[in-house]
Design a protein around this motif. Structure first.
Motif, PDB file in Angstrom:
ATOM      1  N   LEU A 151      -4.905  -7.389   4.453  1.00  0.00           N
ATOM      2  CA  LEU A 151      -4.496  -6.347   5.396  1.00  0.00           C
ATOM      3  C   LEU A 151      -5.433  -5.156   5.240  1.00  0.00           C
ATOM      4  O   LEU A 151      -5.549  -4.589   4.148  1.00  0.00           O
ATOM      5  CB  LEU A 151      -3.045  -5.935   5.097  1.00  0.00           C
ATOM      6  CG  LEU A 151      -2.321  -5.060   6.096  1.00  0.00           C
ATOM      7  CD1 LEU A 151      -2.152  -5.770   7.440  1.00  0.00           C
ATOM      8  CD2 LEU A 151      -0.957  -4.656   5.547  1.00  0.00           C
ATOM      9  N   LYS A 157      -5.118   7.007  -3.115  1.00  0.00           N
ATOM     10  CA  LYS A 157      -3.723   6.668  -2.824  1.00  0.00           C
ATOM     11  C   LYS A 157      -2.914   6.699  -4.121  1.00  0.00           C
ATOM     12  O   LYS A 157      -3.384   6.276  -5.166  1.00  0.00           O
ATOM     13  CB  LYS A 157      -3.608   5.268  -2.204  1.00  0.00           C
ATOM     14  CG  LYS A 157      -3.701   5.284  -0.682  1.00  0.00           C
ATOM     15  CD  LYS A 157      -3.513   3.909  -0.089  1.00  0.00           C
ATOM     16  CE  LYS A 157      -3.435   3.983   1.409  1.00  0.00           C
ATOM     17  NZ  LYS A 157      -3.364   2.627   2.011  1.00  0.00           N
ATOM     18  N   THR A 209       4.088   5.338   2.859  1.00  0.00           N
ATOM     19  CA  THR A 209       4.782   4.079   3.129  1.00  0.00           C
ATOM     20  C   THR A 209       5.989   4.070   2.196  1.00  0.00           C
ATOM     21  O   THR A 209       5.823   3.978   0.976  1.00  0.00           O
ATOM     22  CB  THR A 209       3.871   2.871   2.858  1.00  0.00           C
ATOM     23  OG1 THR A 209       2.765   2.911   3.765  1.00  0.00           O
ATOM     24  CG2 THR A 209       4.634   1.573   3.052  1.00  0.00           C
ATOM     25  N   GLN A 227      13.143  -3.010   2.734  1.00  0.00           N
ATOM     26  CA  GLN A 227      12.907  -1.580   2.522  1.00  0.00           C
ATOM     27  C   GLN A 227      14.161  -0.978   1.886  1.00  0.00           C
ATOM     28  O   GLN A 227      15.255  -1.483   2.124  1.00  0.00           O
ATOM     29  CB  GLN A 227      12.644  -0.862   3.854  1.00  0.00           C
ATOM     30  CG  GLN A 227      11.911  -1.643   4.886  1.00  0.00           C
ATOM     31  CD  GLN A 227      10.440  -1.827   4.592  1.00  0.00           C
ATOM     32  OE1 GLN A 227       9.743  -0.880   4.296  1.00  0.00           O
ATOM     33  NE2 GLN A 227       9.985  -3.073   4.674  1.00  0.00           N
ATOM     34  N   ASP A 286       7.589  -6.697  -1.401  1.00  0.00           N
ATOM     35  CA  ASP A 286       7.042  -7.806  -0.609  1.00  0.00           C
ATOM     36  C   ASP A 286       7.292  -9.090  -1.389  1.00  0.00           C
ATOM     37  O   ASP A 286       7.444  -9.059  -2.613  1.00  0.00           O
ATOM     38  CB  ASP A 286       5.534  -7.607  -0.381  1.00  0.00           C
ATOM     39  CG  ASP A 286       5.255  -6.275   0.344  1.00  0.00           C
ATOM     40  OD1 ASP A 286       5.673  -6.148   1.505  1.00  0.00           O
ATOM     41  OD2 ASP A 286       4.674  -5.368  -0.281  1.00  0.00           O
ATOM     42  N   LEU A 324      -6.139  -1.359   5.825  1.00  0.00           N
ATOM     43  CA  LEU A 324      -5.258  -0.198   5.975  1.00  0.00           C
ATOM     44  C   LEU A 324      -6.107   1.062   6.050  1.00  0.00           C
ATOM     45  O   LEU A 324      -6.928   1.311   5.158  1.00  0.00           O
ATOM     46  CB  LEU A 324      -4.323  -0.095   4.775  1.00  0.00           C
ATOM     47  CG  LEU A 324      -3.388  -1.297   4.587  1.00  0.00           C
ATOM     48  CD1 LEU A 324      -2.877  -1.381   3.157  1.00  0.00           C
ATOM     49  CD2 LEU A 324      -2.245  -1.236   5.576  1.00  0.00           C
ATOM     50  N   VAL A 371       3.996   4.272  -1.443  1.00  0.00           N
ATOM     51  CA  VAL A 371       2.555   4.528  -1.371  1.00  0.00           C
ATOM     52  C   VAL A 371       2.280   5.789  -0.566  1.00  0.00           C
ATOM     53  O   VAL A 371       2.774   5.936   0.551  1.00  0.00           O
ATOM     54  CB  VAL A 371       1.806   3.351  -0.709  1.00  0.00           C
ATOM     55  CG1 VAL A 371       0.303   3.487  -0.938  1.00  0.00           C
ATOM     56  CG2 VAL A 371       2.290   2.001  -1.241  1.00  0.00           C
ATOM     57  N   HIS A 380       9.461  -0.127  -0.796  1.00  0.00           N
ATOM     58  CA  HIS A 380       9.852  -1.463  -0.310  1.00  0.00           C
ATOM     59  C   HIS A 380       9.295  -2.492  -1.286  1.00  0.00           C
ATOM     60  O   HIS A 380       8.515  -2.145  -2.182  1.00  0.00           O
ATOM     61  CB  HIS A 380       9.278  -1.710   1.094  1.00  0.00           C
ATOM     62  CG  HIS A 380       7.794  -1.855   1.085  1.00  0.00           C
ATOM     63  ND1 HIS A 380       6.938  -0.757   1.062  1.00  0.00           N
ATOM     64  CD2 HIS A 380       6.999  -2.957   1.041  1.00  0.00           C
ATOM     65  CE1 HIS A 380       5.693  -1.189   1.028  1.00  0.00           C
ATOM     66  NE2 HIS A 380       5.688  -2.516   1.009  1.00  0.00           N
ATOM     67  N   HIS A 395       7.536  -0.596  -4.299  1.00  0.00           N
ATOM     68  CA  HIS A 395       6.426   0.355  -4.342  1.00  0.00           C
ATOM     69  C   HIS A 395       6.502   1.348  -3.182  1.00  0.00           C
ATOM     70  O   HIS A 395       6.838   0.992  -2.064  1.00  0.00           O
ATOM     71  CB  HIS A 395       5.058  -0.353  -4.356  1.00  0.00           C
ATOM     72  CG  HIS A 395       4.932  -1.469  -3.369  1.00  0.00           C
ATOM     73  ND1 HIS A 395       5.581  -2.697  -3.500  1.00  0.00           N
ATOM     74  CD2 HIS A 395       4.219  -1.573  -2.224  1.00  0.00           C
ATOM     75  CE1 HIS A 395       5.261  -3.481  -2.487  1.00  0.00           C
ATOM     76  NE2 HIS A 395       4.460  -2.836  -1.697  1.00  0.00           N
TER      77      HIS A 395
HETATM   78  O1  LIG Z   1      -0.062  -3.721   0.226  1.00  0.00           O
HETATM   79  C1  LIG Z   1       1.164  -3.434   0.293  1.00  0.00           C
HETATM   80  O2  LIG Z   1       2.082  -4.240   0.002  1.00  0.00           O
HETATM   81  C2  LIG Z   1       1.580  -2.085   0.737  1.00  0.00           C
HETATM   82  O3  LIG Z   1       2.772  -1.811   0.786  1.00  0.00           O
HETATM   83  C3  LIG Z   1       0.511  -1.113   1.136  1.00  0.00           C
HETATM   84  C4  LIG Z   1       1.058  -0.031   2.103  1.00  0.00           C
HETATM   85  C5  LIG Z   1       1.053  -0.460   3.582  1.00  0.00           C
HETATM   86  C6  LIG Z   1       1.811  -1.754   3.803  1.00  0.00           C
HETATM   87  C7  LIG Z   1       2.472  -1.798   5.180  1.00  0.00           C
HETATM   88  C8  LIG Z   1       3.523  -2.858   5.178  1.00  0.00           C
HETATM   89  C9  LIG Z   1       4.740  -2.613   4.549  1.00  0.00           C
HETATM   90  C10 LIG Z   1       5.728  -3.619   4.569  1.00  0.00           C
HETATM   91  C11 LIG Z   1       5.467  -4.827   5.191  1.00  0.00           C
HETATM   92  C12 LIG Z   1       4.228  -5.053   5.796  1.00  0.00           C
HETATM   93  C13 LIG Z   1       3.248  -4.061   5.800  1.00  0.00           C
HETATM   94  C14 LIG Z   1       0.152   1.203   2.019  1.00  0.00           C
HETATM   95  O4  LIG Z   1      -0.949   1.106   1.437  1.00  0.00           O
HETATM   96  O5  LIG Z   1       0.587   2.241   2.550  1.00  0.00           O
END
Ligand SMILES: O=C(O)C(=O)C[C@H](CCCc1ccccc1)C(=O)O
Ligand SMILES: [Zn+2]
Length: 328
Positions: free
Chosen positions: A166, A194, A176, A219, A181, A168, A261, A179, A259
């Motif tokens: 991804l 960051k 962010t 989340q 993953d 960013l 961010v 949440h 996390h």
């Molecule tokens: O790499 C990771 O997991 C992060 O959370 C990085 C985070 C943006 C992620 C956006 C996102 C959040 C939830 C679901 C799908 C996408 C940042 O860098 O702000």
């Protein structure tokens, strides 16, 4: 606090009430690094050179080389970019109001808006998996990543396949919200700084996740700026681990770790690239189960109940009836 040679004042970060300790910053050659990764514990790797060929990925270079593709950009009227799953809005026809606006842009348009962005204007967050529409130079950069090192990590930790990278790009001050993953993650910081605040999966009872069927699945319901301790009393006892990532740093972010961010405030825009890997087969299950496994169990129970009851509003009352008078 000085990280990666750069010093920051408090004003660069959002201040929260809970305590944190620092995430270890180690060389990838340090044996402790591979041990922490094998134990699914976070660590900042300072010298992997994982995306060294992407150090030149600033706005001008990306604008020239990223190609004609469209990019998903979220716009927010405040600093938060709380992720939401649009498919769940339709699936349960919820009257859910997305907290941010999602638009598709050409990169030159995004780059222009980012160059002219002023504090106080709508914040922007480009979040797009890298794909094969990028230009030749970026394909070469991608092929020059330190795939030897990351392939060894994948093999030694028995991970599944790389699912996406991804890209960013965020305006200063973006958040962010916290949440988790369901994939293993090597998060590479390319441009700008960051701040990550991490919480172990064992904190699942302190971070009050939204229901699995909700668009904000994965989340936390807790707003760190306005924590409603009456609704979320256990949040009071939370503590985390934090690190500031600068160009060249790579954070190992274990699956199911919570996390938060932030893109450092009053600074430069940030460019990051993550590497999401599916987890491997769980191997021998040992008891008692670990926090992340209990999170997976709870997710499966919620999914099964929604499937069985067909009405999301019946899940809570049934679980309440199951627990009250028996397990309280
Ligand atoms: O790499 C990771 O997991 C992060 O959370 C990085 C985070 C943006 C992620 C956006 C996102 C959040 C939830 C679901 C799908 C996408 C940042 O860098 O702000
Ligand atoms: Zn994440």
């Amino acid at each position: 606090m000085s990280e990666n040679g750069k010093t920051f004042e408090e004003s660069h970060f959002h201040l929260y009430d809970f305590p944190t300790v620092s995430i270890p910053r180690l060389s990838h050659l340090n044996p402790d690094t591979d041990r922490l990764i094998s134990e699914m514990k976070p660590v900042v790797l300072t010298d992997t050179e994982l995306v060294a060929s992407a150090q030149k990925w600033n706005l001008d270079y990306l604008e020239k080389n990223i190609g004609p593709g469209s990019y998903t950009v979220y716009l927010s009227n405040n600093k938060k970019f709380k992720y939401f799953d649009e498919s769940k809005i339709r699936e349960h026809n919820l009257n859910f109001t997305p907290p941010t606006e999602r638009i598709e842009m050409k990169f030159w348009d995004f780059a222009e808006r980012l160059r002219n962005w002023k504090d106080g204007e709508k914040r922007m967050y480009l979040q797009q998996p890298l794909n094969d529409t990028v230009g030749k130079n970026m394909v070469d950069d991608f092929l020059s990543f330190n795939w030897n090192w990351i392939a060894r990590q994948k093999k030694e930790n028995n991970w599944g396949p790389l699912t996406s990278n991804l890209l960013l790009i965020s305006t200063p001050g973006n958040i962010t919200p916290v949440h988790y993953d369901e994939q293993e993650n090597f998060f590479a910081q390319i441009h700008g700084y960051k701040r990550f605040i991490l919480f172990s999966p064992d904190c699942y009872d302190k971070l009050y996740p939204h229901p699995v069927w909700h668009p904000h699945d994965r989340q936390s319901q807790v707003d760190f700026d306005v924590p409603q301790y009456d609704k979320f009393p256990k949040f009071h006892d939370i503590s985390g681990q934090e690190a500031v990532l600068g160009p060249g740093d790579v954070l190992y972010l274990p699956m199911y770790w919570w996390h938060h961010v932030e893109t450092v405030q009053h600074g430069d825009y940030a460019v990051s690239l993550n590497f999401w890997y599916k987890s491997g087969p769980s191997g021998k299950i040992t008891y008692p189960l670990q926090g992340f496994q209990k999170m997976a169990v709870m997710r499966n129970i919620e999914k099964m109940l929604v499937e069985t009851l067909k009405d999301v509003n019946e899940v809570g009352p049934l679980l309440q009836a199951l627990v009250e008078g028996r397990y309280t």
